[in-house]
Design a protein around this motif. Sequence first.
Motif, PDB file in Angstrom:
ATOM      1  N   UNK A 129       1.493  -8.519   0.307  1.00  0.00           N
ATOM      2  CA  UNK A 129       2.719  -8.843  -0.440  1.00  0.00           C
ATOM      3  C   UNK A 129       3.094  -7.721  -1.401  1.00  0.00           C
ATOM      4  N   UNK A 130       2.100  -7.179  -2.089  1.00  0.00           N
ATOM      5  CA  UNK A 130       2.370  -6.126  -3.065  1.00  0.00           C
ATOM      6  C   UNK A 130       2.828  -4.842  -2.381  1.00  0.00           C
ATOM      7  N   UNK A 131       2.332  -4.579  -1.184  1.00  0.00           N
ATOM      8  CA  UNK A 131       2.758  -3.390  -0.435  1.00  0.00           C
ATOM      9  C   UNK A 131       4.248  -3.441  -0.126  1.00  0.00           C
ATOM     10  N   UNK A 132       4.725  -4.602   0.303  1.00  0.00           N
ATOM     11  CA  UNK A 132       6.154  -4.746   0.580  1.00  0.00           C
ATOM     12  C   UNK A 132       6.982  -4.654  -0.710  1.00  0.00           C
ATOM     13  N   UNK A 133       6.414  -5.114  -1.819  1.00  0.00           N
ATOM     14  CA  UNK A 133       7.135  -5.018  -3.097  1.00  0.00           C
ATOM     15  C   UNK A 133       7.217  -3.571  -3.577  1.00  0.00           C
ATOM     16  N   UNK A 134       6.081  -2.844  -3.474  1.00  0.00           N
ATOM     17  CA  UNK A 134       6.037  -1.464  -3.952  1.00  0.00           C
ATOM     18  C   UNK A 134       6.847  -0.521  -3.070  1.00  0.00           C
ATOM     19  N   UNK A 135       6.883  -0.810  -1.776  1.00  0.00           N
ATOM     20  CA  UNK A 135       7.548   0.079  -0.816  1.00  0.00           C
ATOM     21  C   UNK A 135       8.595  -0.708  -0.035  1.00  0.00           C
ATOM     22  N   UNK A 136       9.813  -0.824  -0.587  1.00  0.00           N
ATOM     23  CA  UNK A 136      10.846  -1.655   0.049  1.00  0.00           C
ATOM     24  C   UNK A 136      11.226  -1.224   1.463  1.00  0.00           C
ATOM     25  N   UNK A 137      10.991   0.045   1.807  1.00  0.00           N
ATOM     26  CA  UNK A 137      11.329   0.514   3.152  1.00  0.00           C
ATOM     27  C   UNK A 137      10.238   0.201   4.168  1.00  0.00           C
ATOM     28  N   UNK A 138       9.115  -0.319   3.693  1.00  0.00           N
ATOM     29  CA  UNK A 138       7.970  -0.586   4.566  1.00  0.00           C
ATOM     30  C   UNK A 138       8.289  -1.682   5.586  1.00  0.00           C
ATOM     31  N   UNK A 139       7.873  -1.472   6.856  1.00  0.00           N
ATOM     32  CA  UNK A 139       8.077  -2.457   7.915  1.00  0.00           C
ATOM     33  C   UNK A 139       6.781  -3.138   8.340  1.00  0.00           C
ATOM     34  N   UNK A 140       5.641  -2.590   7.928  1.00  0.00           N
ATOM     35  CA  UNK A 140       4.358  -3.181   8.322  1.00  0.00           C
ATOM     36  C   UNK A 140       3.243  -2.638   7.427  1.00  0.00           C
ATOM     37  N   UNK A 141       2.137  -3.392   7.383  1.00  0.00           N
ATOM     38  CA  UNK A 141       0.993  -3.022   6.553  1.00  0.00           C
ATOM     39  C   UNK A 141      -0.269  -3.101   7.399  1.00  0.00           C
ATOM     40  N   UNK A 142      -1.128  -2.095   7.237  1.00  0.00           N
ATOM     41  CA  UNK A 142      -2.431  -2.092   7.889  1.00  0.00           C
ATOM     42  C   UNK A 142      -3.502  -1.707   6.892  1.00  0.00           C
TER      43      UNK A 142
END
Length: 264
Positions: free
Chosen positions: A32-45
């Motif tokens: 959740x925090x990854x998407x908040x910190x990086x609004x352009x992010x489409x996926x997290x690994x």
Amino acid sequence: MDFDYILADPTGNITVLVTTPYTDETRDAMIRESFRKEPSCEQVGFIMPVSDDVIRLEMMGYEFCGNATLSAAAWHAYTHGLKEGCETHVSVDSSGTDRILDVRISRLAASAGHPSFEGTVSMPVPAVTTFRGRPLVRFSGISHLIVPAGSLTEDEAETLVKEIAGELDVPAMGLLLCPEYDSLVSPDPLSGSISIRPLVYVPCSQTLFWEQGCATGSTAVGWFRSTLSGSSDHTEIKQPGGIIRVDVAGGQPYLTGRVTLLSL
């Protein structure tokens, strides 16, 4: 919360790769925090080095992602000192597939000051079936349905991909809108480049993105085309973020794409 991560750009499919160890309690919060910190992010690994030439990659929904695989290999090569103009091999043990993937990584000249790479990965071999009269290409960690580009509105596509993911019970589901669909599925398959607009839904993380570039989706189209023609093939897959190349040789799909490491 504080944690370390890499931000990678593989053909516009912006990816966060977390390098901080996690627990069951912190994993979802990091996503959740990854998407908040990086609004352009489409996926997290999540990446965990295993040895000097092997790295473990675990995607947010335990799915398989070709672009994240290329990105993890590029980062691993960078941290092990790969110089511009040189290449190496990195083995990636990824979620969503039962075999370790070999990635050939070449370091290119920097892009806008950022480390840049080209990678080729030996992709898992998918199964080709049909679903509701459309081609369905199934990897163990993600499935893709190829549909005509003009057959659905965006809202209809977003509803459909969630519905299909539930019906097929898959870790991740892609809907590939293809302008050249009629030529692609004809008895004399289309030659040359093919365009797709990929939509990917991951049920576990409840994420839905019109992706700029989808590696498994590109492989799905290239593999389907090769299966239909019954021959080895080379296909350039055009998508919003750029071109990903798929080669099929000896019954094996190979995917080639570029990765820029935006932050380290």
